[in-house]
Design an enzyme around this catalytic site. Structure first.
Site, PDB file in Angstrom:
ATOM      1  N   THR A 120       0.747  -1.219  -0.001  1.00 27.63           N
ATOM      2  CA  THR A 120       0.088  -0.006   0.130  1.00 27.63           C
ATOM      3  C   THR A 120       0.917   1.298  -0.043  1.00 27.63           C
ATOM      4  OG1 THR A 120      -1.563   1.269   1.435  1.00 27.63           O
ATOM      5  CG2 THR A 120      -0.116  -0.173   2.487  1.00 27.63           C
ATOM      6  N   ASP A 121       0.256   2.376  -0.546  1.00 34.09           N
ATOM      7  CA  ASP A 121       1.124   3.772  -0.422  1.00 34.09           C
ATOM      8  C   ASP A 121       1.101   4.203   0.977  1.00 34.09           C
ATOM      9  OD1 ASP A 121      -1.640   4.386   0.007  1.00 34.09           O
ATOM     10  OD2 ASP A 121      -1.881   5.896  -1.740  1.00 34.09           O
ATOM     11  N   GLU A 122       0.346   3.609   1.919  1.00 37.65           N
ATOM     12  CA  GLU A 122       0.511   4.152   3.268  1.00 37.65           C
ATOM     13  C   GLU A 122       1.788   3.774   4.096  1.00 37.65           C
ATOM     14  OE1 GLU A 122      -2.866   3.124   5.847  1.00 37.65           O
ATOM     15  OE2 GLU A 122      -4.351   3.251   4.245  1.00 37.65           O
ATOM     16  N   TYR A 147      -1.526  -0.690  10.920  1.00 35.23           N
ATOM     17  CA  TYR A 147      -1.908  -1.363   9.980  1.00 35.23           C
ATOM     18  C   TYR A 147      -0.740  -1.160   8.715  1.00 35.23           C
ATOM     19  CZ  TYR A 147      -3.213  -1.591   4.878  1.00 35.23           C
ATOM     20  OH  TYR A 147      -3.201  -1.935   3.639  1.00 35.23           O
ATOM     21  N   LYS A 151       2.366  -3.460   7.319  1.00 35.66           N
ATOM     22  CA  LYS A 151       2.688  -3.519   5.707  1.00 35.66           C
ATOM     23  C   LYS A 151       4.072  -3.003   5.511  1.00 35.66           C
ATOM     24  CE  LYS A 151       0.148  -4.629   3.067  1.00 35.66           C
ATOM     25  NZ  LYS A 151      -0.438  -6.086   2.375  1.00 35.66           N
TER      26      LYS A 151
HETATM   27  P1  NAD Z   1      -9.767  -7.174   2.612  1.00 38.54           P
HETATM   28  O1  NAD Z   1      -9.961  -7.274   3.951  1.00 38.54           O
HETATM   29  O2  NAD Z   1     -10.911  -6.861   1.660  1.00 38.54           O
HETATM   30  O3  NAD Z   1      -9.553  -8.803   1.925  1.00 38.54           O
HETATM   31  C1  NAD Z   1      -8.384  -9.369   2.799  1.00 38.54           C
HETATM   32  C2  NAD Z   1      -8.697 -10.994   2.623  1.00 38.54           C
HETATM   33  O4  NAD Z   1      -7.505 -11.682   3.041  1.00 38.54           O
HETATM   34  C3  NAD Z   1      -9.850 -11.354   3.268  1.00 38.54           C
HETATM   35  O5  NAD Z   1     -10.358 -12.424   2.174  1.00 38.54           O
HETATM   36  C4  NAD Z   1      -9.525 -12.180   4.410  1.00 38.54           C
HETATM   37  O6  NAD Z   1     -10.256 -13.386   4.776  1.00 38.54           O
HETATM   38  C5  NAD Z   1      -8.152 -12.695   3.860  1.00 38.54           C
HETATM   39  N1  NAD Z   1      -7.281 -13.062   4.959  1.00 38.54           N
HETATM   40  C6  NAD Z   1      -6.975 -12.213   6.247  1.00 38.54           C
HETATM   41  N2  NAD Z   1      -6.060 -12.909   7.068  1.00 38.54           N
HETATM   42  C7  NAD Z   1      -5.821 -13.935   6.611  1.00 38.54           C
HETATM   43  C8  NAD Z   1      -4.846 -15.172   7.042  1.00 38.54           C
HETATM   44  N3  NAD Z   1      -4.213 -15.064   8.132  1.00 38.54           N
HETATM   45  N4  NAD Z   1      -4.734 -16.283   5.925  1.00 38.54           N
HETATM   46  C9  NAD Z   1      -5.456 -16.212   4.844  1.00 38.54           C
HETATM   47  N5  NAD Z   1      -6.429 -15.050   4.481  1.00 38.54           N
HETATM   48  C10 NAD Z   1      -6.420 -14.108   5.168  1.00 38.54           C
HETATM   49  O7  NAD Z   1      -8.641  -6.321   1.970  1.00 38.54           O
HETATM   50  P2  NAD Z   1      -8.223  -5.702   0.355  1.00 38.54           P
HETATM   51  O8  NAD Z   1      -8.708  -4.455   0.540  1.00 38.54           O
HETATM   52  O9  NAD Z   1      -8.771  -6.496  -0.511  1.00 38.54           O
HETATM   53  O10 NAD Z   1      -6.763  -5.641   0.537  1.00 38.54           O
HETATM   54  C11 NAD Z   1      -5.939  -6.873  -0.009  1.00 38.54           C
HETATM   55  C12 NAD Z   1      -4.537  -6.459  -0.146  1.00 38.54           C
HETATM   56  O11 NAD Z   1      -4.255  -5.237  -0.663  1.00 38.54           O
HETATM   57  C13 NAD Z   1      -3.825  -5.964   1.219  1.00 38.54           C
HETATM   58  O12 NAD Z   1      -2.683  -6.581   1.353  1.00 38.54           O
HETATM   59  C14 NAD Z   1      -3.797  -4.652   1.362  1.00 38.54           C
HETATM   60  O13 NAD Z   1      -2.895  -4.087   2.468  1.00 38.54           O
HETATM   61  C15 NAD Z   1      -3.614  -4.146   0.081  1.00 38.54           C
HETATM   62  N6  NAD Z   1      -3.870  -2.947  -0.216  1.00 38.54           N
HETATM   63  C16 NAD Z   1      -5.296  -2.533  -0.214  1.00 38.54           C
HETATM   64  C17 NAD Z   1      -5.826  -1.134  -0.650  1.00 38.54           C
HETATM   65  C18 NAD Z   1      -7.258  -0.962  -0.813  1.00 38.54           C
HETATM   66  O14 NAD Z   1      -7.423   0.277  -0.827  1.00 38.54           O
HETATM   67  N7  NAD Z   1      -8.053  -1.663   0.005  1.00 38.54           N
HETATM   68  C19 NAD Z   1      -4.859  -0.335  -1.286  1.00 38.54           C
HETATM   69  C20 NAD Z   1      -3.454  -0.591  -1.439  1.00 38.54           C
HETATM   70  C21 NAD Z   1      -3.193  -2.036  -0.821  1.00 38.54           C
HETATM   71  O1  TDX Z   2     -16.780   6.245   7.733  1.00 37.40           O
HETATM   72  C1  TDX Z   2     -15.743   6.590   7.313  1.00 37.40           C
HETATM   73  N1  TDX Z   2     -15.473   8.008   7.267  1.00 37.40           N
HETATM   74  C2  TDX Z   2     -14.488   8.679   6.985  1.00 37.40           C
HETATM   75  O2  TDX Z   2     -14.326   9.866   6.695  1.00 37.40           O
HETATM   76  C3  TDX Z   2     -14.481   5.795   6.973  1.00 37.40           C
HETATM   77  C4  TDX Z   2     -14.739   4.255   7.025  1.00 37.40           C
HETATM   78  C5  TDX Z   2     -13.458   6.466   6.614  1.00 37.40           C
HETATM   79  N2  TDX Z   2     -13.427   7.802   6.650  1.00 37.40           N
HETATM   80  C6  TDX Z   2     -12.167   8.608   5.747  1.00 37.40           C
HETATM   81  C7  TDX Z   2     -10.999   8.012   6.535  1.00 37.40           C
HETATM   82  C8  TDX Z   2      -9.874   8.263   5.287  1.00 37.40           C
HETATM   83  O3  TDX Z   2      -9.381   9.501   5.190  1.00 37.40           O
HETATM   84  O4  TDX Z   2     -12.320   8.162   4.640  1.00 37.40           O
HETATM   85  C9  TDX Z   2     -10.699   7.674   4.062  1.00 37.40           C
HETATM   86  C10 TDX Z   2     -10.814   6.624   3.461  1.00 37.40           C
HETATM   87  O5  TDX Z   2     -10.674   5.545   4.647  1.00 37.40           O
HETATM   88  P1  TDX Z   2     -10.682   4.047   4.523  1.00 37.40           P
HETATM   89  O6  TDX Z   2     -11.927   3.376   3.555  1.00 37.40           O
HETATM   90  O7  TDX Z   2     -10.770   3.111   6.008  1.00 37.40           O
HETATM   91  O8  TDX Z   2      -9.190   3.826   3.930  1.00 37.40           O
HETATM   92  P2  TDX Z   2      -7.738   4.328   4.271  1.00 37.40           P
HETATM   93  O9  TDX Z   2      -7.668   4.399   5.630  1.00 37.40           O
HETATM   94  O10 TDX Z   2      -7.417   5.488   3.376  1.00 37.40           O
HETATM   95  O11 TDX Z   2      -6.875   3.059   3.982  1.00 37.40           O
HETATM   96  C11 TDX Z   2      -7.367   2.188   2.497  1.00 37.40           C
HETATM   97  O12 TDX Z   2      -6.426   2.698   1.470  1.00 37.40           O
HETATM   98  C12 TDX Z   2      -5.300   2.052   1.582  1.00 37.40           C
HETATM   99  C13 TDX Z   2      -7.224   0.618   2.874  1.00 37.40           C
HETATM  100  O13 TDX Z   2      -8.345   0.420   3.851  1.00 37.40           O
HETATM  101  C14 TDX Z   2      -5.986   0.067   3.043  1.00 37.40           C
HETATM  102  O14 TDX Z   2      -6.318  -1.321   3.020  1.00 37.40           O
HETATM  103  C15 TDX Z   2      -5.049   0.679   2.122  1.00 37.40           C
HETATM  104  O15 TDX Z   2      -3.773   0.158   2.226  1.00 37.40           O
END
Ligand code: NAD
Ligand code: TDX
Length: 332
Positions: A120-122, A147, A151
């Protein structure tokens, strides 16, 4: 190609599995623990001769080693992914994101399996609103939350296993994803499903925080590109120039669903809330020729809102418990 997709029943992992079935000949095994964040329904309808599910933990070393030996590549999505949860209970983030990645690396080392690590970019921390710079592959690591720190640690493990043991790995760090099959705890689906259910969107703090949005389908195409043509040991940033502040995103959702732009609540802020993320994806575009198919965020968001409107049976079972957890923290 036989591809092991960890976390393939989650949001981005399931989008990636759909992408592989539609656009490649890959045969896919999903390894997923099926935590609260997973949904088997996200994989429904996929051809069983192309996609199978193994329910298990990425921190189960013997299991991951066996699976690594049966596949040509591993794409490692599995993680605890929600910042807010990492602030209330960090333990699972250390276990899955760090110990789990360690197990995946050891399995890849044992069998010489190609690995792509999803990050992630975080890991880079946050930017000021007026900073002209965006994150690049050279930006120093500076994570804020449990988190993002876990990562960041997982990325360092991957680099160490490449250098020390010759593991054939690449890393990508992507910006905020949106699209179908995202859990209703996350910002965009939470606000869409609130409005669809007659509730008001809930915005943290002042709502001026900026995220750089990318459609999950574009994340998938970028990951496949890196898996095919990326250079071993390299990191690629993935982004689609989608910077918007949270107030603007909520106004777009409200507008699309016929509600007034001020029909939302400001609620308690997230502790340590990162102000702004922004990705410079020049390396991925110039070196590997990748381009996003959803460069228009407003259009992609409109399609996502319609997806949630059409798939209430998918999200409704998770909505009540999610909102109860937010209410307990004063964020509902
Ligand atoms: P998500 O929470 O929707 O899905 C995570 C999945 O991993 C789930 O299906 C969960 O059951 C599985 N999981 C969790 N723990 C596990 C374990 N111990 N063993 C096997 N499976 C397990 O997450 P997401 O948003 O789809 O993110 C997926 C990946 O992408 C993560 O690595 C996250 O850091 C990365 N990522 C997410 C975002 C975003 O915006 N959501 C952005 C950049 C990177
Ligand atoms: O109810 C809300 N209200 C609100 O203002 C929630 C759930 C979030 N927020 C804000 C927090 C952040 O500024 O919205 C923005 C996005 O929040 P999230 O959806 O929780 O994402 P963020 O914390 O930015 O992280 C996401 O992007 C990077 C993913 O959850 C991570 O897994 C990924 O690494």
């Amino acid at each position: 190609m036989r591809v092991l997709v960890t976390g393939g029943a989650g949001f981005i992992g399931s989008n990636f599995v759909h992408h592989l079935v539609r656009h490649t000949d890959a045969v896919v095994t999903v390894l997923d623990k099926l935590t609260y964040a997973a949904s088997q329904a996200s994989l429904e309808g996929l051809p069983t001769e192309r996609v199978s599910l193994v329910v298990g933990d990425v921190a189960d070393q013997p299991l991951v080693e066996r699976l690594a030996g049966e596949h040509d590549a591993i794409v490692h999505f599995a993680a605890e992914s929600h910042n807010d949860n990492s602030l209330t209970e960090p333990g699972p983030f250390i276990q899955t994101n760090l110990v789990g990645t360690f197990c995946v690396l050891e399995a890849a080392r044992k069998h010489g399996t190609r690995l792509h690590h999803i990050s992630t970019d975080e890991v880079y921390g946050d930017l000021e609103l007026d900073d002209p710079q965006r994150f690049t592959e050279a930006t120093p690591y500076n994570p804020s939350s449990p988190y993002s720190a876990a990562k960041a640690g997982s990325d360092h493990l991957v680099r160490a296993w490449v250098r020390s043991f010759g593991v054939q790995a690449t890393i990508s760090n992507c910006s905020n994803n949106y699209g179908p099959w995202q859990h209703v705890e996350k910002f965009i689906p939470r606000q869409i499903t609130n409005v669809l259910g007659g509730q008001r969107p809930k915005v943290y703090g002042t709502g001026t925080n900026v995220r750089d949005w990318i459609h999950a389908e574009d994340h998938s195409s970028a990951v496949w590109t890196i898996l095919q043509r990326g250079r071993i040991g390299e990191t690629y940033l993935i982004g689609a120039d989608g910077e918007r502040n949270n107030l603007d995103v909520v106004a777009l959702i409200l507008g699309h669903l016929g509600r007034a732009p001020d029909d939302f609540d400001l609620v308690a802020d997230r502790a340590g809330h990162d102000l702004r993320y922004a990705i410079d994806s020049t390396k991925l575009r110039d070196e590997l020729g990748w381009r996003p198919a959803y460069p228009d965020f407003e259009a992609g968001l409109a399609g996502t809102i319609e997806w949630y409107r059409d798939h209430e049976a998918w999200w409704r079972p998770h909505k009540q418990a999610t909102e109860a957890a937010y209410a307990a923290k004063g964020q509902a």
